[in-house]
Design a protein around this motif. Structure first.
Motif, PDB file in Angstrom:
ATOM      1  N   ALA A  95      24.296   9.583 163.269  1.00 46.84           N
ATOM      2  CA  ALA A  95      23.079   8.991 163.857  1.00 46.84           C
ATOM      3  C   ALA A  95      21.356   9.444 163.604  1.00 46.84           C
ATOM      4  CB  ALA A  95      23.014   9.830 165.737  1.00 46.84           C
ATOM      5  N   GLU A  96      21.490  10.394 162.485  1.00 49.53           N
ATOM      6  CA  GLU A  96      19.526  10.671 161.827  1.00 49.53           C
ATOM      7  C   GLU A  96      20.169   9.717 161.181  1.00 49.53           C
ATOM      8  OE1 GLU A  96      17.823  14.942 160.444  1.00 49.53           O
ATOM      9  OE2 GLU A  96      19.826  15.222 160.645  1.00 49.53           O
ATOM     10  N   GLU A  97      20.947   9.620 159.773  1.00 50.08           N
ATOM     11  CA  GLU A  97      20.573   8.770 158.804  1.00 50.08           C
ATOM     12  C   GLU A  97      20.743   7.385 158.967  1.00 50.08           C
ATOM     13  OE1 GLU A  97      20.289   9.633 155.807  1.00 50.08           O
ATOM     14  OE2 GLU A  97      20.867  11.367 156.677  1.00 50.08           O
ATOM     15  N   LEU A  98      21.341   6.683 160.387  1.00 45.99           N
ATOM     16  CA  LEU A  98      21.330   5.306 161.529  1.00 45.99           C
ATOM     17  C   LEU A  98      19.647   5.093 161.680  1.00 45.99           C
ATOM     18  CD1 LEU A  98      23.752   5.349 162.885  1.00 45.99           C
ATOM     19  CD2 LEU A  98      23.668   3.798 160.437  1.00 45.99           C
ATOM     20  N   MET A  99      19.276   6.661 162.235  1.00 45.16           N
ATOM     21  CA  MET A  99      17.399   6.492 162.054  1.00 45.16           C
ATOM     22  C   MET A  99      16.504   6.369 161.210  1.00 45.16           C
ATOM     23  SD  MET A  99      15.626   8.703 164.546  1.00 45.16           S
ATOM     24  CE  MET A  99      15.753  10.386 163.190  1.00 45.16           C
ATOM     25  N   PHE A 100      16.893   6.764 160.329  1.00 44.26           N
ATOM     26  CA  PHE A 100      15.926   6.849 158.972  1.00 44.26           C
ATOM     27  C   PHE A 100      16.218   5.839 158.142  1.00 44.26           C
ATOM     28  CE2 PHE A 100      16.903  11.314 158.331  1.00 44.26           C
ATOM     29  CZ  PHE A 100      15.601  12.190 159.337  1.00 44.26           C
ATOM     30  N   ALA A 101      16.843   4.988 158.430  1.00 42.78           N
ATOM     31  CA  ALA A 101      17.762   3.422 157.889  1.00 42.78           C
ATOM     32  C   ALA A 101      17.321   2.383 158.667  1.00 42.78           C
ATOM     33  CB  ALA A 101      18.950   2.836 157.585  1.00 42.78           C
ATOM     34  N   GLY A 102      16.186   3.171 159.769  1.00 42.95           N
ATOM     35  CA  GLY A 102      15.673   1.548 160.667  1.00 42.95           C
ATOM     36  C   GLY A 102      17.448   0.799 161.496  1.00 42.95           C
ATOM     37  N   VAL A 103      17.577   1.184 161.791  1.00 42.01           N
ATOM     38  CA  VAL A 103      18.758   0.685 162.653  1.00 42.01           C
ATOM     39  C   VAL A 103      19.218   1.108 163.543  1.00 42.01           C
ATOM     40  CG1 VAL A 103      20.227  -0.199 160.372  1.00 42.01           C
ATOM     41  CG2 VAL A 103      20.231   1.867 160.830  1.00 42.01           C
ATOM     42  N   PRO A 104      19.890   0.485 164.691  1.00 39.35           N
ATOM     43  CA  PRO A 104      20.405   1.638 166.231  1.00 39.35           C
ATOM     44  C   PRO A 104      21.327   2.832 165.836  1.00 39.35           C
ATOM     45  CG  PRO A 104      20.720  -1.441 166.179  1.00 39.35           C
ATOM     46  CD  PRO A 104      20.023  -1.152 164.687  1.00 39.35           C
ATOM     47  N   SER A 105      20.795   3.646 166.399  1.00 36.21           N
ATOM     48  CA  SER A 105      21.781   4.658 166.145  1.00 36.21           C
ATOM     49  C   SER A 105      21.688   5.006 167.720  1.00 36.21           C
ATOM     50  CB  SER A 105      20.766   5.519 165.786  1.00 36.21           C
ATOM     51  OG  SER A 105      19.353   6.236 165.872  1.00 36.21           O
ATOM     52  N   ASP A 147      16.622   0.721 153.699  1.00 37.11           N
ATOM     53  CA  ASP A 147      16.574  -0.357 152.415  1.00 37.11           C
ATOM     54  C   ASP A 147      15.772  -0.068 151.172  1.00 37.11           C
ATOM     55  OD1 ASP A 147      16.066  -2.182 154.272  1.00 37.11           O
ATOM     56  OD2 ASP A 147      14.310  -2.184 155.123  1.00 37.11           O
ATOM     57  N   ASP A 148      15.904  -1.209 150.302  1.00 34.24           N
ATOM     58  CA  ASP A 148      15.605  -1.034 148.904  1.00 34.24           C
ATOM     59  C   ASP A 148      16.295  -0.228 147.838  1.00 34.24           C
ATOM     60  OD1 ASP A 148      13.631  -3.372 149.902  1.00 34.24           O
ATOM     61  OD2 ASP A 148      12.097  -0.866 150.127  1.00 34.24           O
ATOM     62  N   ILE A 149      17.346   0.756 148.749  1.00 37.75           N
ATOM     63  CA  ILE A 149      17.504   1.722 147.842  1.00 37.75           C
ATOM     64  C   ILE A 149      19.107   0.816 146.643  1.00 37.75           C
ATOM     65  CG2 ILE A 149      19.457   3.413 147.974  1.00 37.75           C
ATOM     66  CD1 ILE A 149      17.748   4.152 148.644  1.00 37.75           C
ATOM     67  N   GLU A 150      18.538   1.153 145.789  1.00 37.19           N
ATOM     68  CA  GLU A 150      19.312   0.726 144.370  1.00 37.19           C
ATOM     69  C   GLU A 150      20.236   1.429 143.500  1.00 37.19           C
ATOM     70  OE1 GLU A 150      17.092  -2.240 141.830  1.00 37.19           O
ATOM     71  OE2 GLU A 150      15.367  -2.045 143.537  1.00 37.19           O
ATOM     72  N   GLY A 151      20.042   2.623 143.692  1.00 38.26           N
ATOM     73  CA  GLY A 151      21.035   3.439 143.927  1.00 38.26           C
ATOM     74  C   GLY A 151      21.090   5.063 144.030  1.00 38.26           C
ATOM     75  N   LEU A 152      21.751   6.555 143.274  1.00 40.36           N
ATOM     76  CA  LEU A 152      21.665   7.162 144.257  1.00 40.36           C
ATOM     77  C   LEU A 152      22.246   8.500 143.227  1.00 40.36           C
ATOM     78  CD1 LEU A 152      24.252   5.254 145.836  1.00 40.36           C
ATOM     79  CD2 LEU A 152      23.862   6.732 147.231  1.00 40.36           C
TER      80      LEU A 152
END
Length: 222
Positions: A95-105, A147-152
């Motif tokens: 839930a927390e990570e989805l919120m950070f990603a700006g998608v429904p959480s 958004d915009d993540i290209e690497g980890l």
């Protein structure tokens, strides 16, 4: 995309991190060795543009731009920096990570997302109690939703135990999807991964190639 760290160090006398040179790029998984409690996190922060080195340079596609690196790179599970609190459930972490990603959480969205990951059966388990590979799969899949993540940059996955070959295979699968992946782990894990890679190469050789390599190793060929 390519991130290069050239001679980066941190600390008055580089106690936090001695001079280190490494690069990682899109479509490839790269393993970096870092021992001690602090160094993996310091290296992860430098490699993801979240810390300025005291020595050396960090560049993205040949230019110094820490903000661009931060936008493009997710720092995953770095101790005391980006790791989830151990008592939070898998659903809570999602839930927390989805919120950070700006998608429904909301709870329904979380349940659907965990279903997609095949992890709904562990939704109520504290993140500290799930299998190491499940933890890492969850955190990486959530990170790349931003958004915009290209690497980890994955920090010290070996600290949770488990088989290092499992998380290394996960890193390679992420690279196959086009991401730049840097994994920072200890010497023991790096040795295990290196040994497995050597065995894999040997198995791919034909009989004559194996015999030739064996002869070279024994000093039978000049």
């Amino acid at each position: 995309m390519r991130i290069d760290l050239r001679g980066v160090g941190k600390g008055r006398r580089t106690e936090a991190l001695p001079a280190t040179t490494i690069g990682y790029e899109s479509g490839r998984a790269t393993l970096a060795r870092a021992e001690t409690e602090q160094r993996p996190t310091v290296l992860g922060l430098l490699a993801s543009g979240r810390m300025r080195p005291d020595t050396g340079t960090v560049t993205i596609d040949g230019r110094a731009d820490a903000a661009a690196i931060r936008r493009a790179i997710a720092l995953v599970d770095a101790p005391d920096v980006s790791d989830p609190a151990p008592n939070v459930t898998v659903a809570g972490v999602a839930a927390e990570e989805l919120m950070f990603a700006g998608v429904p959480s909301n709870p329904v969205s979380v349940a659907r997302r965990l279903d997609k990951f095949g992890l709904r059966d562990v939704a109520r388990i504290p993140i500290a109690n799930v299998d190491p590979i499940v933890r890492l799969r969850l955190l990486t899949e959530l990170a790349i939703l931003r958004d915009d993540i290209e690497g980890l940059v994955l920090v010290s996955p070996d600290r949770h135990g488990g088989d290092p070959l499992e998380w290394w295979e996960l890193a390679k699968r992420l690279a196959d999807r086009g991401f730049a992946v840097l994994v920072i782990a200890g010497d023991a894990s790096a040795a295990a991964i290196g040994a497995a890679a050597m065995i894999e190469r040997m198995q791919a050789m034909d009989v004559d190639e194996v015999a030739e390599h064996a002869a070279i190793a024994e000093g039978g060929l000049a």
